[in-house]
Design a protein around this motif. Structure first.
Motif, PDB file in Angstrom:
ATOM      1  N   ARG A 108      38.761 -27.313   4.253  1.00 23.00           N
ATOM      2  CA  ARG A 108      38.687 -27.556   2.809  1.00 23.00           C
ATOM      3  C   ARG A 108      38.742 -29.052   2.497  1.00 23.00           C
ATOM      4  O   ARG A 108      38.016 -29.543   1.637  1.00 23.00           O
ATOM      5  CB  ARG A 108      39.830 -26.836   2.093  1.00 23.00           C
ATOM      6  N   LEU A 109      39.607 -29.780   3.203  1.00 23.73           N
ATOM      7  CA  LEU A 109      39.690 -31.219   2.984  1.00 23.73           C
ATOM      8  C   LEU A 109      38.364 -31.897   3.323  1.00 23.73           C
ATOM      9  O   LEU A 109      37.903 -32.784   2.606  1.00 23.73           O
ATOM     10  CB  LEU A 109      40.811 -31.812   3.842  1.00 23.73           C
ATOM     11  N   ALA A 110      37.767 -31.480   4.431  1.00 20.02           N
ATOM     12  CA  ALA A 110      36.512 -32.099   4.871  1.00 20.02           C
ATOM     13  C   ALA A 110      35.348 -31.762   3.938  1.00 20.02           C
ATOM     14  O   ALA A 110      34.510 -32.621   3.646  1.00 20.02           O
ATOM     15  CB  ALA A 110      36.198 -31.672   6.296  1.00 20.02           C
ATOM     16  N   ARG A 111      35.320 -30.526   3.468  1.00 21.67           N
ATOM     17  CA  ARG A 111      34.195 -30.068   2.645  1.00 21.67           C
ATOM     18  C   ARG A 111      34.447 -30.271   1.153  1.00 21.67           C
ATOM     19  O   ARG A 111      33.594 -29.932   0.332  1.00 21.67           O
ATOM     20  CB  ARG A 111      33.907 -28.595   2.937  1.00 21.67           C
ATOM     21  N   ARG A 112      35.611 -30.821   0.818  1.00 23.53           N
ATOM     22  CA  ARG A 112      35.963 -31.138  -0.574  1.00 23.53           C
ATOM     23  C   ARG A 112      35.890 -29.883  -1.453  1.00 23.53           C
ATOM     24  O   ARG A 112      35.235 -29.859  -2.495  1.00 23.53           O
ATOM     25  CB  ARG A 112      35.063 -32.253  -1.115  1.00 23.53           C
TER      26      ARG A 112
END
Length: 281
Positions: free
Chosen positions: A70-74
């Motif tokens: 989730r952090l990587a894909r915003r």
């Protein structure tokens, strides 16, 4: 420092209890080398270095893996504090190897700004900051009730979660008989919640409910020259005077590898992050 990694958006940090298979926390020195025909070497080295972090996990728990993805894909997920906002802001990383969460120059009492306002601010009273010997800043305290705050640079303070134990050591040269140390707890919007304070150079406090940031504050308790070098901010351990500041920079995810493991639903995850200046979305 806390022995587990904490990572996430401020107010939504998640503890990753599983140790990384590989972990690279090298600093990008940004040095360029030029060699003349005569063999002489000239270097160009920018004043500020940049932290890079690469983490690789094998058989990571599904919930932890989803958090990193989730952090990587915003992508906003459950429990986003009711904020219907774009999820592309920078990430906070509480590095388990860090001894001091202050900025490297800040911990050394140095600043690139002539006024030092990128690292310190006057909470109350009257103090003038200026560089002295070897670019180390000192303060001229003109009010015995003066309080000085340490600035994170990207956020209203250093990211925390409720229940986290934070310890703060003011500059060791301060007189323990008259100085005091304080940690201000702030909500995710930067509003003040509460404080933990103690007489002397060190205070240890527990982040209250709703806390997303901690701002260290100190009161020298004396007039005249005030040292700024040697302060230390830690989580879960006793602070060490004059420890190198590893910082707690705002970071952006620049790479992600997500490979399902041989035993589903576990995942093999690699995530790359780089330090960014500022915390705008």
């Amino acid at each position: 420092m806390a022995r587990n990694l904490w990572i996430g958006k401020p107010g939504l940090l998640r503890e990753i209890s599983q140790a990384a298979k590989s972990w690279d926390r090298s600093t990008d020195l940004n040095i360029s080398e030029f060699r003349s025909l005569e063999g002489q070497v000239t270097l160009v080295a920018p004043a500020r270095t940049t932290r890079r972090t690469k983490l690789s996990f094998e058989w990571l728990e599904p919930a932890d893996a989803q958090h990193l993805v989730r952090l990587a894909r915003r992508v906003n997920g459950p429990g986003m504090l009711g904020q219907n906002v774009y999820a592309g802001g920078p990430v906070a990383v509480l590095d388990p190897a860090s001894v001091n969460l202050l900025d490297p120059l800040q911990a050394a009492g140095q600043s690139r700004a002539p006024s030092g306002d990128d690292h310190w601010f006057t909470v109350s009273g009257d103090i003038t900051l200026r560089p002295a010997f070897a670019d180390v800043f000192t303060g001229d305290c003109k009010d015995v009730t003066t309080s000085l705050g340490w600035t994170h640079g990207s956020w209203p303070g250093w990211p925390v979660v409720p229940g986290m134990t934070v310890s703060w050591l003011v500059p060791p040269e301060w007189d323990a008989a008259v100085c005091s140390a304080q940690v201000d707890w702030k909500a995710v919007d930067g509003s003040y919640l509460a404080s933990s304070a103690a007489a002397g150079r060190v205070v240890t406090g527990t982040a209250p409910a709703g806390a997303a940031f901690a701002t260290p504050v100190g009161r020298p308790g004396a007039l005249g020259a005030t040292a700024l070098a040697g302060a230390c901010l830690t989580i879960g351990e006793d602070p060490v005077g004059y420890a190198l500041g590893d910082g707690c920079p705002s970071m952006a995810v620049t790479g992600l590898t997500d490979v399902p493991s041989a035993r589903l639903p576990y995942r093999n995850i690699q995530i790359d992050l780089v330090e960014v200046r500022g915390a705008a979305n």
